[in-house]
Design a protein around this motif. Structure first.
Motif, PDB file in Angstrom:
ATOM      1  N   THR A   1       0.903  -1.178  -0.103  1.00  0.00           N
ATOM      2  CA  THR A   1      -0.210   0.012   0.095  1.00  0.00           C
ATOM      3  C   THR A   1       0.792   1.300  -0.073  1.00  0.00           C
ATOM      4  O   THR A   1       2.017   1.065   0.490  1.00  0.00           O
ATOM      5  CB  THR A   1      -1.035   0.301   1.197  1.00  0.00           C
ATOM      6  N   GLY A   2      -0.010   2.332  -0.304  1.00  0.00           N
ATOM      7  CA  GLY A   2       1.070   3.493  -0.460  1.00  0.00           C
ATOM      8  C   GLY A   2       0.318   4.776   0.109  1.00  0.00           C
ATOM      9  O   GLY A   2      -1.228   4.849   0.186  1.00  0.00           O
ATOM     10  N   GLN A   3       0.756   5.681   0.501  1.00  0.00           N
ATOM     11  CA  GLN A   3       0.053   6.877   1.081  1.00  0.00           C
ATOM     12  C   GLN A   3       1.170   8.096   0.822  1.00  0.00           C
ATOM     13  O   GLN A   3       2.500   7.950   0.654  1.00  0.00           O
ATOM     14  CB  GLN A   3       0.144   6.732   2.497  1.00  0.00           C
ATOM     15  N   GLY A   4       0.596   9.309   0.181  1.00  0.00           N
ATOM     16  CA  GLY A   4       1.277  10.464   0.043  1.00  0.00           C
ATOM     17  C   GLY A   4       0.650  11.267  -0.868  1.00  0.00           C
ATOM     18  O   GLY A   4      -0.550  11.011  -1.455  1.00  0.00           O
ATOM     19  N   ARG A   5       1.356  12.497  -1.241  1.00  0.00           N
ATOM     20  CA  ARG A   5       0.549  13.421  -2.041  1.00  0.00           C
ATOM     21  C   ARG A   5      -0.026  12.997  -3.482  1.00  0.00           C
ATOM     22  O   ARG A   5      -1.123  13.235  -3.959  1.00  0.00           O
ATOM     23  CB  ARG A   5       1.462  14.663  -2.266  1.00  0.00           C
ATOM     24  N   TRP A   6       0.743  11.733  -3.929  1.00  0.00           N
ATOM     25  CA  TRP A   6       0.334  11.360  -5.231  1.00  0.00           C
ATOM     26  C   TRP A   6      -1.049  10.705  -5.159  1.00  0.00           C
ATOM     27  O   TRP A   6      -2.010  10.826  -6.126  1.00  0.00           O
ATOM     28  CB  TRP A   6       1.295  10.439  -5.781  1.00  0.00           C
ATOM     29  N   PHE A   7      -1.331  10.177  -4.216  1.00  0.00           N
ATOM     30  CA  PHE A   7      -2.675   9.455  -3.772  1.00  0.00           C
ATOM     31  C   PHE A   7      -3.747  10.557  -3.291  1.00  0.00           C
ATOM     32  O   PHE A   7      -5.038  10.073  -3.038  1.00  0.00           O
ATOM     33  CB  PHE A   7      -2.610   8.400  -2.814  1.00  0.00           C
ATOM     34  N   GLY A   8      -3.271  11.465  -2.629  1.00  0.00           N
ATOM     35  CA  GLY A   8      -4.182  12.388  -1.937  1.00  0.00           C
ATOM     36  C   GLY A   8      -3.480  12.933  -0.457  1.00  0.00           C
ATOM     37  O   GLY A   8      -2.951  12.205   0.266  1.00  0.00           O
ATOM     38  N   ALA A   9      -3.560  14.370  -0.531  1.00  0.00           N
ATOM     39  CA  ALA A   9      -3.008  14.871   0.749  1.00  0.00           C
ATOM     40  C   ALA A   9      -4.046  14.633   1.883  1.00  0.00           C
ATOM     41  O   ALA A   9      -5.413  14.081   1.759  1.00  0.00           O
ATOM     42  CB  ALA A   9      -3.056  16.514   0.469  1.00  0.00           C
ATOM     43  N   PRO A  10      -3.664  14.857   3.007  1.00  0.00           N
ATOM     44  CA  PRO A  10      -4.698  15.189   4.164  1.00  0.00           C
ATOM     45  C   PRO A  10      -5.684  15.799   4.136  1.00  0.00           C
ATOM     46  O   PRO A  10      -5.546  17.108   3.687  1.00  0.00           O
ATOM     47  CB  PRO A  10      -3.858  15.226   5.258  1.00  0.00           C
ATOM     48  N   VAL A  11      -7.187  15.428   4.269  1.00  0.00           N
ATOM     49  CA  VAL A  11      -8.229  16.365   4.066  1.00  0.00           C
ATOM     50  C   VAL A  11      -9.203  16.375   5.183  1.00  0.00           C
ATOM     51  O   VAL A  11      -8.978  15.325   5.762  1.00  0.00           O
ATOM     52  CB  VAL A  11      -8.880  15.993   2.661  1.00  0.00           C
ATOM     53  N   PRO A  12     -10.231  17.157   5.214  1.00  0.00           N
ATOM     54  CA  PRO A  12     -11.223  17.142   6.320  1.00  0.00           C
ATOM     55  C   PRO A  12     -12.112  15.751   5.732  1.00  0.00           C
ATOM     56  O   PRO A  12     -12.133  15.292   4.687  1.00  0.00           O
ATOM     57  CB  PRO A  12     -11.893  18.193   6.118  1.00  0.00           C
ATOM     58  N   ALA A  13     -12.688  15.299   6.894  1.00  0.00           N
ATOM     59  CA  ALA A  13     -13.431  14.123   6.782  1.00  0.00           C
ATOM     60  C   ALA A  13     -14.406  14.097   5.623  1.00  0.00           C
ATOM     61  O   ALA A  13     -14.663  13.179   4.952  1.00  0.00           O
ATOM     62  CB  ALA A  13     -14.073  13.898   8.235  1.00  0.00           C
ATOM     63  N   GLU A  14     -15.179  15.284   5.639  1.00  0.00           N
ATOM     64  CA  GLU A  14     -15.937  15.355   4.599  1.00  0.00           C
ATOM     65  C   GLU A  14     -15.390  14.908   3.016  1.00  0.00           C
ATOM     66  O   GLU A  14     -16.191  14.455   2.132  1.00  0.00           O
ATOM     67  CB  GLU A  14     -16.661  16.865   4.281  1.00  0.00           C
ATOM     68  N   GLU A  15     -14.293  15.334   2.872  1.00  0.00           N
ATOM     69  CA  GLU A  15     -13.696  14.994   1.424  1.00  0.00           C
ATOM     70  C   GLU A  15     -13.627  13.638   1.329  1.00  0.00           C
ATOM     71  O   GLU A  15     -13.379  12.948   0.359  1.00  0.00           O
ATOM     72  CB  GLU A  15     -12.439  15.762   1.257  1.00  0.00           C
ATOM     73  N   ILE A  16     -13.255  12.788   2.335  1.00  0.00           N
ATOM     74  CA  ILE A  16     -13.153  10.982   2.461  1.00  0.00           C
ATOM     75  C   ILE A  16     -14.394  10.833   2.131  1.00  0.00           C
ATOM     76  O   ILE A  16     -14.504   9.689   1.276  1.00  0.00           O
ATOM     77  CB  ILE A  16     -12.589  10.905   3.820  1.00  0.00           C
ATOM     78  N   THR A  17     -15.477  11.127   2.574  1.00  0.00           N
ATOM     79  CA  THR A  17     -16.901  10.803   2.498  1.00  0.00           C
ATOM     80  C   THR A  17     -17.127  11.005   0.989  1.00  0.00           C
ATOM     81  O   THR A  17     -17.895   9.890   0.503  1.00  0.00           O
ATOM     82  CB  THR A  17     -17.745  11.902   3.201  1.00  0.00           C
ATOM     83  N   ALA A  18     -16.868  12.233   0.434  1.00  0.00           N
ATOM     84  CA  ALA A  18     -17.251  12.457  -0.989  1.00  0.00           C
ATOM     85  C   ALA A  18     -16.409  11.547  -1.657  1.00  0.00           C
ATOM     86  O   ALA A  18     -16.850  10.891  -2.855  1.00  0.00           O
ATOM     87  CB  ALA A  18     -16.669  13.943  -1.466  1.00  0.00           C
ATOM     88  N   ARG A  19     -15.134  11.379  -1.360  1.00  0.00           N
ATOM     89  CA  ARG A  19     -14.258  10.225  -2.169  1.00  0.00           C
ATOM     90  C   ARG A  19     -14.835   8.737  -2.484  1.00  0.00           C
ATOM     91  O   ARG A  19     -15.042   8.288  -3.446  1.00  0.00           O
ATOM     92  CB  ARG A  19     -12.746  10.145  -1.825  1.00  0.00           C
ATOM     93  N   LEU A  20     -15.305   8.319  -1.017  1.00  0.00           N
ATOM     94  CA  LEU A  20     -15.952   7.050  -0.851  1.00  0.00           C
ATOM     95  C   LEU A  20     -17.286   6.941  -1.766  1.00  0.00           C
ATOM     96  O   LEU A  20     -17.438   6.068  -2.327  1.00  0.00           O
ATOM     97  CB  LEU A  20     -16.190   6.954   0.384  1.00  0.00           C
ATOM     98  N   ARG A  21     -17.878   8.236  -1.794  1.00  0.00           N
ATOM     99  CA  ARG A  21     -19.130   8.103  -2.897  1.00  0.00           C
ATOM    100  C   ARG A  21     -18.852   8.057  -4.184  1.00  0.00           C
ATOM    101  O   ARG A  21     -19.422   7.645  -5.100  1.00  0.00           O
ATOM    102  CB  ARG A  21     -19.738   9.624  -2.566  1.00  0.00           C
ATOM    103  N   ARG A  22     -17.810   8.728  -4.445  1.00  0.00           N
ATOM    104  CA  ARG A  22     -17.407   8.921  -5.949  1.00  0.00           C
ATOM    105  C   ARG A  22     -16.837   7.530  -6.507  1.00  0.00           C
ATOM    106  O   ARG A  22     -17.026   6.854  -7.413  1.00  0.00           O
ATOM    107  CB  ARG A  22     -16.182   9.734  -6.040  1.00  0.00           C
ATOM    108  N   GLU A  23     -15.984   6.994  -5.587  1.00  0.00           N
ATOM    109  CA  GLU A  23     -15.148   5.607  -5.964  1.00  0.00           C
ATOM    110  C   GLU A  23     -16.108   4.373  -5.908  1.00  0.00           C
ATOM    111  O   GLU A  23     -16.140   3.537  -6.416  1.00  0.00           O
ATOM    112  CB  GLU A  23     -14.135   5.178  -5.045  1.00  0.00           C
TER     113      GLU A  23
END
Ligand code: C2E
Ligand code: MG
Ligand code: MG
Ligand code: MG
Length: 286
Positions: free
Chosen positions: A261-283
């Motif tokens: 697994t990977g973590q870092g700006r390429w996959f996404g910067a740290p964001v507020p919880a709502e943006e994670i929710t939006a990403r889950l919805r999108r994906e």
């Protein structure tokens, strides 16, 4: 500046240093009130499968939303909070917030099985009460234990007594996952790795940054270190997360080296919880 300890100690007035110390103590003094006033926020950074690009976890990273200075990063205040002991209460708050958010994601997106990964300071991990704290937070929030991962650095794992913390086995018995953070930068006692109930090694940013660096000597050396650490982890049946992934070339190399697994700006910067929710919805659900 002041130099040396005890005998022969001397000090010279340095206006820059005084200003820095003043800013530092102002920051330190403000921490308890900030916690009381609810000025801390938790941002979340995606941790992504290198096999299929799916977001499988998020790391909880605390920030201080200072009313005048804006968002202050943890490198500015976590050390101060550790020194004063406030880290115990702050860490507990982060844990509660992270588990609450993760339980929200679990309810809305059950098939995503999103794990939340929370950093534990050495001082928190060294306190035997941590086991009850974690158990209580899981019960209060309803988050299943296997959706919580705790990150400890190598030095935190070794504890103040210089031997691996007993609490780790009791935390593992709760069913939470344990990860070693910034692996490769600390005091590595490889003997503990096979004895401790750890599931994941997080490879420290500098090794990952060194992959495909401009300087081929450094780049190749870091790539061989990552290769060796991934093999070590897999030999011990541990997963490996690469931190600070910034470029598609790094992703390609990490995949070739069988990093999980990977973590870092390429996959996404740290964001507020709502943006994670939006990403889950999108994906969508997988
Ligand atoms: P960490 O646990 O190793 O977290 C990863 C750090 O790498 C984060 O810094 C993250 O924002 C940063 N990062 C993300 N993407 C990239 C990238 O592409 N390249 C590079 N070079 N860095 C990247 P952040 O948020 O400033 O946090 C710094 C450290 O503060 C964390 O390092 C962790 O040790 C500590 N920390 C953060 N939140 C907490 C907390 O709630 N409790 C405790 N005890 N420590 C925390
Ligand atoms: Mg971490
Ligand atoms: Mg780290
Ligand atoms: Mg760190």
């Amino acid at each position: 500046w002041a130099k040396g300890e005890g005998r022969g100690r001397w000090a010279v007035y340095d206006p820059e240093r005084s200003a820095r110390d003043l800013a530092r103590s102002a920051l330190t003094a403000g921490l308890p009130a900030a916690l009381h006033r609810g000025e801390f926020v938790v941002h979340y950074q995606p941790i992504v499968s290198l096999l299929d690009g799916a977001m499988i976890a998020v790391e909880a990273l605390v920030r201080w939303a200072h009313p005048e200075r804006g968002l202050i990063g943890p490198d500015r205040f976590i050390g101060l909070a550790e020194e004063t002991g406030l880290i115990v209460r702050l860490g507990e708050w982060v844990l509660g917030q992270a588990c609450r958010d993760a339980e929200g994601w679990r309810r809305e997106f059950p098939s995503a099985r999103l794990v939340v990964s929370v950093n534990l300071a050495a001082r928190q991990a060294d306190d035997p009460a941590i086991v009850d704290t974690v158990a209580e937070v899981l019960e209060r929030t309803g988050l299943p234990a296997d959706l919580l991962q705790l990150e400890l650095t190598e030095s935190a794992v070794m504890g103040s007594a210089g031997e691996p913390l007993h609490s780790l086995h009791r935390l593992a018995a709760l069913g939470v996952r344990l990860a070693i953070d910034d692996f490769g930068t600390g005091y590595s006692n490889l003997a503990y790795l096979r004895r401790l109930p750890i599931q994941v090694l997080k490879l420290a940013g500098p090794f990952v940054e060194g992959i495909r660096a401009d300087d081929p000597a450094t780049g190749h050396r870091d790539e061989r270190i990552v290769d060796a650490l991934v093999r070590l982890a897999h030999a011990l049946e541990l997963g490996v997360t690469a931190e600070a992934v910034e470029t598609p070339e790094q992703v390609e190399r990490l995949r070739a080296l069988r990093c999980d697994t990977g973590q870092g700006r390429w996959f996404g910067a740290p964001v507020p919880a709502e943006e994670i929710t939006a990403r889950l919805r999108r994906e969508g659900t997988r």
